[in-house]
Design an enzyme around this catalytic site. Structure first.
Site, mmCIF file in Angstrom:
data_model
loop_
_atom_site.group_PDB
_atom_site.id
_atom_site.type_symbol
_atom_site.label_atom_id
_atom_site.label_comp_id
_atom_site.label_asym_id
_atom_site.label_seq_id
_atom_site.Cartn_x
_atom_site.Cartn_y
_atom_site.Cartn_z
ATOM 1 N N GLY A 13 13.535 -41.085 -3.118
ATOM 2 C CA GLY A 13 14.600 -41.505 -2.219
ATOM 3 C C GLY A 13 14.213 -42.541 -1.188
ATOM 4 C CB SER A 14 11.378 -44.891 -0.736
ATOM 5 O OG SER A 14 11.396 -45.762 -1.834
ATOM 6 C CB ILE A 89 21.614 -43.225 -19.570
ATOM 7 C CG1 ILE A 89 20.279 -43.949 -19.769
ATOM 8 C CG2 ILE A 89 22.769 -44.013 -20.173
ATOM 9 C CD1 ILE A 89 19.857 -44.113 -21.209
ATOM 10 C CG ASN A 104 20.650 -49.279 -10.884
ATOM 11 O OD1 ASN A 104 20.172 -48.305 -10.287
ATOM 12 N ND2 ASN A 104 20.067 -49.796 -11.958
ATOM 13 C CG HIS A 106 15.801 -52.254 -13.317
ATOM 14 N ND1 HIS A 106 15.731 -51.025 -13.932
ATOM 15 C CD2 HIS A 106 14.985 -53.081 -14.010
ATOM 16 C CE1 HIS A 106 14.902 -51.109 -14.962
ATOM 17 N NE2 HIS A 106 14.436 -52.339 -15.037
ATOM 18 C CG LEU A 141 20.202 -48.942 -19.541
ATOM 19 C CD1 LEU A 141 20.703 -47.945 -18.514
ATOM 20 C CD2 LEU A 141 19.228 -48.299 -20.502
ATOM 21 C CG ASP A 142 18.399 -50.969 -16.543
ATOM 22 O OD1 ASP A 142 18.983 -50.463 -15.575
ATOM 23 O OD2 ASP A 142 17.431 -50.434 -17.112
ATOM 24 C CD GLU A 171 12.421 -51.125 -6.027
ATOM 25 O OE1 GLU A 171 13.223 -50.184 -5.935
ATOM 26 O OE2 GLU A 171 11.445 -51.102 -6.808
HETATM 27 C C1 GAR Z 1 12.696 -47.513 -7.523
HETATM 28 O O1 GAR Z 1 11.579 -48.316 -7.789
HETATM 29 C C2 GAR Z 1 13.893 -48.002 -8.299
HETATM 30 O O2 GAR Z 1 13.938 -49.387 -8.430
HETATM 31 C C3 GAR Z 1 13.676 -47.332 -9.633
HETATM 32 O O3 GAR Z 1 13.215 -46.046 -9.313
HETATM 33 C C4 GAR Z 1 12.499 -46.100 -8.074
HETATM 34 C C5 GAR Z 1 13.083 -45.055 -7.166
HETATM 35 O O4 GAR Z 1 12.333 -44.967 -5.988
HETATM 36 N N1 GAR Z 1 14.878 -47.291 -10.401
HETATM 37 C C6 GAR Z 1 14.921 -47.414 -11.720
HETATM 38 O O5 GAR Z 1 13.929 -47.542 -12.404
HETATM 39 C C7 GAR Z 1 16.308 -47.384 -12.324
HETATM 40 N N2 GAR Z 1 16.283 -47.874 -13.662
HETATM 41 P P1 GAR Z 1 12.950 -44.282 -4.701
HETATM 42 O O6 GAR Z 1 13.441 -42.901 -5.147
HETATM 43 O O7 GAR Z 1 11.805 -44.157 -3.759
HETATM 44 O O8 GAR Z 1 14.062 -45.134 -4.169
#
Ligand code: GAR
Length: 210
Positions: A13-14, A89, A104, A106, A141-142, A171
């Site tokens: 959840g960052s 998904i 989203n 990615h 997807l993506d 991000e």
């Molecule tokens: C992040 O790097 C995000 O971009 C990725 O999961 C991580 C979640 O980190 N998402 C995907 O890969 C979606 N396809 P977080 O929980 O610390 O935000």
């Protein structure tokens, strides 16, 4: 009017945290996770936000789970639904229901490296520039319309972990920015494309140089 945001996440959840701490013109009306143990839910509770666990392992069928999930999301009347590390998904029915208000993030420069293990794959390909992307979600997807991207140079001594850490910093920069634009009514998905108002397009790419 404050933009009502529902966050969906599966883990740490960052990105959610970065959005929650960015002083945006939004109200996070619910944080929902398909994993009851997600650290992101803990953080939501600690901030006094509504945190909901909907355990997907209790539902055999994706369509049935997503329909339940969509009802839960709808109950909070969101203007925007933010996927922040939501690692399942979504069914096309879910996506259609929130079309145009579903974002989203990615960890790659889409359309390169959709799917999982993006940093490993980037290193294996020997690419020099990696990064991250915020996009509207579509059934493909993506591959939805791209809102904003940040580029991160790959270093010779990078491991998947060091590269992931530098991408994650970006991000945390671009996701709050995209949510801000949406909340301010300056970002929309129109005829399958991103429409950024007020000549913001020049701000929709970052390069860190580090
Ligand atoms: C992040 O790097 C995000 O971009 C990725 O999961 C991580 C979640 O980190 N998402 C995907 O890969 C979606 N396809 P977080 O929980 O610390 O935000």
């Amino acid at each position: 009017m404050t933009c009502r945001v529902v966050v969906l996440l599966s883990g740490r959840g960052s990105n959610f945290q970065a959005i929650a701490e960015a002083s945006l013109p939004i109200e996070i009306v619910a944080v929902i996770s398909n994993r009851p143990q997600a650290a992101g839910l803990e953080y939501a509770r600690a901030r006094g936000l509504t945190a909901v666990a909907l355990d997907h392992t209790q539902h055999a069928d994706r369509e049935a789970f997503d329909s339940l999930l969509a009802d839960e999301v709808e109950r909070h009347q969101p203007d925007l639904v933010v996927l922040a590390g939501y690692m399942r998904i979504l069914s096309s029915a879910f996506i259609a229901r929130f079309d145009g208000r579903l974002l989203n993030i990615h960890p790659s420069l889409l359309p390169m490296f959709p799917g999982l293990k993006t940093h490993e794959r980037a290193l294996a390909e020997g690419i020099k520039i990696h990064g991250c992307t915020v996009h509207f979600v579509t059934a493909d997807l993506d591959h939805g319309p791209i809102v904003i991207q940040a580029a991160v140079p790959v270093r010779a001594d990078d491991t998947p972990a060091t590269l992931a850490a530098r991408v994650l910093q970006q991000e945390h920069r671009i996701y709050p920015q995209a949510v801000r634009w949406y909340a301010e009514g300056r970002l929309e998905k129109k005829h399958g494309h991103v429409n950024l108002k007020d000549d913001l397009t020049s701000q929709s790419v970052f390069s860190t140089g580090t």
